[in-house]
Design an enzyme around this catalytic site. Structure first.
Site, PDB file in Angstrom:
ATOM      1  N   SER A 108       0.793  -1.240   0.000  1.00 51.24           N
ATOM      2  CA  SER A 108       0.000   0.000   0.000  1.00 51.24           C
ATOM      3  C   SER A 108       0.820   1.283   0.000  1.00 51.24           C
ATOM      4  O   SER A 108       0.244   2.369  -0.063  1.00 51.24           O
ATOM      5  CB  SER A 108      -0.969   0.009   1.182  1.00 51.24           C
ATOM      6  OG  SER A 108      -2.040  -0.883   0.948  1.00 51.24           O
TER       7      SER A 108
ATOM      8  N   LYS B 258      -0.008   3.549  -2.734  1.00 50.65           N
ATOM      9  CA  LYS B 258      -1.096   4.532  -2.640  1.00 50.65           C
ATOM     10  C   LYS B 258      -0.561   5.964  -2.626  1.00 50.65           C
ATOM     11  O   LYS B 258      -1.299   6.909  -2.912  1.00 50.65           O
ATOM     12  CB  LYS B 258      -1.947   4.271  -1.398  1.00 50.65           C
ATOM     13  CG  LYS B 258      -2.847   3.023  -1.485  1.00 50.65           C
ATOM     14  CD  LYS B 258      -3.692   2.885  -0.228  1.00 50.65           C
ATOM     15  CE  LYS B 258      -4.736   1.766  -0.349  1.00 50.65           C
ATOM     16  NZ  LYS B 258      -4.146   0.423  -0.166  1.00 50.65           N
TER      17      LYS B 258
ATOM     18  N   SER C 204      -5.963   3.064   4.745  1.00 53.27           N
ATOM     19  CA  SER C 204      -5.417   2.375   3.577  1.00 53.27           C
ATOM     20  C   SER C 204      -6.523   1.597   2.860  1.00 53.27           C
ATOM     21  O   SER C 204      -6.327   0.464   2.396  1.00 53.27           O
ATOM     22  CB  SER C 204      -4.286   1.424   3.989  1.00 53.27           C
ATOM     23  OG  SER C 204      -3.445   1.144   2.904  1.00 53.27           O
TER      24      SER C 204
END
Length: 437
Positions: free
Chosen positions: A110, A113, A168
């Site tokens: 993640s 991101k 997240s």
């Protein structure tokens, strides 16, 4: 403490010529085309670091193993680091103080991101509303982290970004991707933006960082991406927000009246929010963590101390100790703050491709403040967000991160095409971090 506006203007005038030469003095590797070994749709992370890797940022960064210039007065690196790859960089000057397999292409989880946010944040005003339809949530991988978005409910863009940064939430990523003409288009734009940033180790397959064949990045690239993202005001605010209220599901209350109660979400960045075995790191200001089967634990953080702003990325520690990625990051931060100003760099964080190729002159907007591309909204995190309360930095001052949005030393004004070096922006009080009692 951040310098007053007049001082900042005077600084730019006095050093204009020198900064211009710095902007033009870009290593050949910076403007070079993507290496022949660039990731492709079929690429996967290697089991061991390749003998040679990308040399973007300097030849030593392309070598396997630990790269650091130890000398008299330079503190020794922590001996208990187990990460497959890591990097410590000065966010303002761009100097890479030390690294370990910096360009090793690994699954990012993640932390990807950050690239998603840096690509899409400027596109949608924070007060834009969107009603979620079933197709928005299609294709989310099993076991994904979720913020709790429900079909047929309406959310603001601000809500969705809180879901991305704090929880997240892959569901929030997919909804924002749907607003951006779909996942396929979003992936395309993320790959294009990575190339513009010279994050040439990065190949995006899934915008949320969910494990996917061929999806790779590197500690070097994630640091570049974080540096770029932190130039955006909204990115800085979301990345440093600890808790916020998120809209819940609409339900029938008393007398049949519809009620939609919010619930609290908390940032999963343990150096920012703390945990039972990890205190809040003094001076921390973001950025993003991740964890998947292929990637293991990954993390990119930014922190300020004694006027220095550092970026640290750690990928996949081999130790299985709880919160190990944060513990190793904290040790590298500690080393970096002690070594800054003493250790000779082993490489640099390069500027975006357009800035490097154009040799644009340093500059500032008419207000005297550092500019930037669209932020997708105002500087504040908005109603419901609860950033950490202001507190002294490690040296007892209130100063913080001076901002470069932390992108420090090299700030790219995408809107105006200007390239700033060693220009600081003051961040809001929320970036000042308290010491955990």
């Amino acid at each position: 403490m951040p310098a007053p506006k007049k001082t900042a203007r005077r600084f730019l005038l006095v050093t204009s010529a020198a900064l211009s030469s710095l902007a033009l003095a870009v290593p050949a590797a910076v403007a070079a085309p993507k290496p022949s070994g660039s990731p492709s749709a079929s690429a996967s992370p290697s089991a061991t670091p390749p003998a040679t890797m990308s040399t973007v940022g300097g030849a030593r960064l392309g070598k396997p193993g630990t790269q650091v210039n130890l000398a008299s007065g330079v503190p020794v690196l922590p001996k208990d680091l187990s990460a497959r790859s890591w990097i410590v960089a000065d966010a303002e000057s761009g100097d890479v103080l030390a690294s370990h397999n910096a360009h090793w292409r690994l699954a990012p989880a993640s932390t990807l991101k950050m690239l998603f946010a840096d690509t899409l944040l400027p596109k949608f005003p924070r007060d834009t509303k969107h009603k979620v339809v079933p197709s928005d949530l299609a294709g989310i991988g099993p076991g994904s982290s979720m913020v709790g978005i429900k079909e047929d409910e309406t959310y603001t863009v601000h809500d969705l970004w809180l879901g991305v940064f704090l929880q997240s939430g892959n569901d929030a990523v997919h909804v924002l991707s749907a607003m951006n003409k779909g996942v396929e288009n979003t992936v395309k734009e993320m790959n294009e933006h990575a190339e513009e940033l010279q994050a040439l180790d990065t190949h995006v397959v899934s915008p949320d960082g969910y494990d996917a064949e061929g999806q790779v990045s590197s500690a070097y690239d994630l640091t570049l991406i974080a540096r770029s993202g932190m130039q955006k005001k909204d990115f800085r605010e979301y990345a440093s927000t600890v808790t916020a209220k998120f809209p819940g599901e609409t339900k029938k209350g008393k007398k049949g009246k519809k009620v939609r109660k919010p619930f609290e979400i908390r940032n999963t960045n343990r150096l920012l929010a703390g945990d039972v075995d990890v205190p809040v790191y003094q001076g921390i200001a973001g950025v993003k963590n991740g964890n998947t089967t292929n990637a293991g634990a990954t993390f990119t953080g930014v922190a300020e101390r004694d006027g220095k702003v550092l970026l640290v990325t750690v990928m996949n520690p081999e130790k299985s100790e709880h919160n190990e990625v944060y513990k190793e990051t904290a040790r590298l931060f500690d080393w970096g703050f002690k070594a800054a100003g003493k250790v000779q760099p082993v490489g640099e964080l390069v500027p975006p491709r357009d800035a490097a190729q154009s040799g644009a002159q340093p500059g500032a907007n008419p207000s005297g403040e550092a500019g930037g591309s669209g932020d997708g909204g105002s500087a504040t995190a908005g109603p419901g967000a609860k950033p950490v309360a202001g507190a002294p930095a490690a040296d007892g001052t209130s100063g913080i991160w001076t901002a470069l949005g932390i992108t420090g030393g090299v700030l790219v004004l995408l809107a105006g095409g200007a390239f700033l070096v060693n220009r600081r922006w003051p961040l809001p009080d929320l970036v000042r971090r308290r010491t955990r009692p």
